[in-house]
Enzyme design. Structure first.
Site, PDB file in Angstrom:
ATOM      1  CG  ASP A  50      11.249  -4.539  -4.297  1.00 26.37           C
ATOM      2  OD1 ASP A  50      10.691  -3.521  -4.734  1.00 26.37           O
ATOM      3  OD2 ASP A  50      12.088  -4.517  -3.378  1.00 26.37           O
ATOM      4  CG  HIS A 194       8.470  -8.999  -2.965  1.00 23.21           C
ATOM      5  ND1 HIS A 194       8.237  -8.645  -1.658  1.00 23.21           N
ATOM      6  CD2 HIS A 194       9.810  -8.883  -3.168  1.00 23.21           C
ATOM      7  CE1 HIS A 194       9.394  -8.324  -1.084  1.00 23.21           C
ATOM      8  NE2 HIS A 194      10.364  -8.459  -1.974  1.00 23.21           N
TER       9      HIS A 194
HETATM   10 ZN   LIG Z   1      14.229  -7.920  -3.951  1.00 22.19          ZN
END
Ligand SMILES: [Zn+2]
Length: 248
Positions: A50, A194
């Site tokens: 992400d 991430h």
């Molecule tokens: Zn996010």
């Protein structure tokens, strides 16, 4: 109903009654469900990143994934993609899946739904101009109301949440983050990692080596016979696992 009560109830049932209950729950929740895995027995796990692309982390991450012939799904912020479209084109060229994480990392549940709709339409259009058609969407912070859920669904987006994660928003040695991700991981899961890292206002992003975390996770998965893949590939292998996910 609290999860532990559901588990206690479910554990008291025969396997066939449990399967019937599961089927009924799937049908009931499919109307308001977000995808958090694949239900069929599978040795695959979707790897998702992400908040990127990040100018420093993402190219190194792509190098490592390419060396391991591993494909993943990137939930992208379209403003960052527009600032560096070449790295998104590289993801597509190397077989990764591009998905939408909104334009900027704002909590959608605090906005009027008209604004959510306009921003998602514009963000998707911008990202699709770079990467082609988008199917999956994950709201920033995992923040979702009934309203934002139905906005996304009306736009034809399938909402994707996650199961295991590395708690990679906390500073820690990469081995600890990887162990956390592997701890509860089972085939059919969707792992949250991430490449960028957008924090809540006033919080500093940790500096842990995200490429190293991912390498260690992939090593641990290989030891257990789990195969990394994209969300699209995972759910195409059988029934998507849906559950209601509403967090403000
Ligand atoms: Zn996010």
């Amino acid at each position: 109903m609290p999860e532990f009560l559901i588990d206690r109830f479910r554990n008291g049932l025969s396997p066939s009654a449990r399967t019937t209950l599961r089927r009924l729950a799937d049908r009931f929740f499919s109307g308001v469900g977000s995808i958090n895995g694949a239900r069929n027995p599978t040795d695959h796990v979707a790897i998702t990143f992400d908040d990127g692309p990040d100018p420093e982390v993402t190219p190194r991450l792509l190098d490592m994934l390419k060396a391991r012939e591993c494909r993943a799904t990137f939930f992208i912020l379209s403003d960052k993609a527009a600032a560096d479209p070449s790295v998104v084109r590289r993801m597509v060229a190397e077989g990764h899946e591009i998905a939408l994480h909104s334009d900027r990392h704002d909590r959608l549940t605090t906005m009027p739904l008209r604004v959510v709709r306009e921003r998602l339409i514009a963000a998707r259009r911008r990202l699709e101009a770079i990467a082609g058609p988008i199917r999956f969407f994950r709201p920033p912070f995992g923040g979702q109301s009934f309203g934002t859920y139905f906005v996304a669904r009306r736009l034809g987006l399938d909402v994707v949440t996650w199961g295991p994660h590395a708690e990679d928003w906390v500073e820690q040695p990469p081995a600890d983050a990887a162990a956390r991700a592997l701890n509860t991981m089972r085939g059919g899961d969707i792992l949250l990692l991430h490449d960028g890292m957008e924090m809540a206002a006033g919080e500093l992003a940790p500096k842990l080596d995200r490429v190293r975390v991912t390498e260690l996770v992939l090593d641990g998965m290989a030891d257990r016979g789990l195969i990394p893949t994209t969300v699209g590939d995972l759910v195409s292998r059988g029934q998507p696992r849906m559950s209601p996910w509403f967090r403000y």
